[in-house]
Design an enzyme around this catalytic site. Structure first.
Site, PDB file in Angstrom:
ATOM      1  N   HIS A   1       0.845  -1.201   0.000  1.00  0.00           N
ATOM      2  CA  HIS A   1       0.000   0.000   0.000  1.00  0.00           C
ATOM      3  C   HIS A   1       0.877   1.247   0.000  1.00  0.00           C
ATOM      4  O   HIS A   1       2.085   1.153   0.253  1.00  0.00           O
ATOM      5  CB  HIS A   1      -0.883   0.012   1.255  1.00  0.00           C
ATOM      6  CG  HIS A   1      -0.065   0.084   2.513  1.00  0.00           C
ATOM      7  ND1 HIS A   1       0.382  -1.046   3.163  1.00  0.00           N
ATOM      8  CD2 HIS A   1       0.442   1.122   3.196  1.00  0.00           C
ATOM      9  CE1 HIS A   1       1.108  -0.690   4.207  1.00  0.00           C
ATOM     10  NE2 HIS A   1       1.178   0.626   4.253  1.00  0.00           N
TER      11      HIS A   1
ATOM     12  N   HIS B   1       5.605   6.181  -0.900  1.00  0.00           N
ATOM     13  CA  HIS B   1       6.363   4.984  -1.287  1.00  0.00           C
ATOM     14  C   HIS B   1       5.548   3.738  -0.960  1.00  0.00           C
ATOM     15  O   HIS B   1       4.571   3.817  -0.213  1.00  0.00           O
ATOM     16  CB  HIS B   1       7.699   4.944  -0.520  1.00  0.00           C
ATOM     17  CG  HIS B   1       7.507   4.846   0.960  1.00  0.00           C
ATOM     18  ND1 HIS B   1       7.309   5.957   1.757  1.00  0.00           N
ATOM     19  CD2 HIS B   1       7.439   3.776   1.794  1.00  0.00           C
ATOM     20  CE1 HIS B   1       7.139   5.570   3.007  1.00  0.00           C
ATOM     21  NE2 HIS B   1       7.207   4.244   3.064  1.00  0.00           N
TER      22      HIS B   1
END
Ligand code: 2AM
Length: 194
Positions: free
Chosen positions: A37, A121
């Site tokens: 995620h 990220h």
């Protein structure tokens, strides 16, 4: 409960990420595909009352949908230690905009501000003991990694619990992003469903 706000990734993007999950000495455990995620905001331990306020504040966010693409791999390091290896996110002002709205909502709900610069990220692994030389080799090997663009239509509040080997993330509620007016008009003209 331990909470965080994040962007879920489409199946095909998580499958593409599997291609870079491996091949680094000292990193034996990689984040399983279902857990990959993009964190928007880590909230930490929150009691039920604060969770309710956070949920209400997140539900009040109005922000447009946008397109995103993952690009490159990199690492967070501390001295000689590799803390996390991640897939990067191509610059997208709408993502920073959404992050800022989530941050304001969380603070409005009464939680302390984060204060850190946001570096979007996808964490791939948090190696126990990866030598920097091996890391450089891994990063060079995957420097051209890039996914196709995907549409971000919502963001999600997750709870995180310690599982056996990996954390267990549960989506508590998703919050829709809006379709920009121009897109609605163009779709209506074409007779497309949104
Ligand atoms: P990251 O992996 O995207 O860096 C759920 O635990 C998510 O919250 C993790 O994916 C992690 O983000 C983030 N997270 C966990 N502990 C954290 C901490 N102490 N500070 C900041 N972010 C944290």
């Amino acid at each position: 409960m331990r909470l965080f706000v994040a962007l879920a990734l489409p199946d095909q993007i998580r499958w593409q990420l599997r291609l870079v999950c491996g091949g680094l000495a000292g990193a034996s455990r990689w984040v399983p595909p279902e857990n990959l995620h993009i964190t928007l905001r880590f909230l930490g331990e929150v009691d039920g009352r604060d969770a309710h306020y956070v949920d209400a504040a997140l539900a009040g966010i109005r922000a447009p949908r946008f397109s995103l693409r993952l690009k490159g791999v990199d690492a967070f390091t501390s001295g000689q230690r590799v803390k996390a290896v991640y897939a990067g996110v191509e610059k997208q002002p709408a993502l920073q905009h959404l992050h800022d709205k989530v941050e304001s909502a969380v603070v409005r709900a009464g939680l302390p501000p984060d204060g850190q610069k946001y570096t979007p990220h996808v964490t791939l692994t948090r190696p126990k003991d990866a030598p920097l030389k091996k890391l450089q080799h891994y990063l060079a090997e995957h420097s051209l990694f890039k996914t196709e663009p995907f549409e971000v239509t919502h963001f999600t509040l997750y709870s995180s619990e310690m599982g056996g080997e990996q954390s267990v993330y549960t989506a508590l509620r998703s919050y829709a992003l809006s379709v920009p007016a121009g897109v609605i008009e163009a779709a209506a003209e074409r007779g497309d469903a949104l």
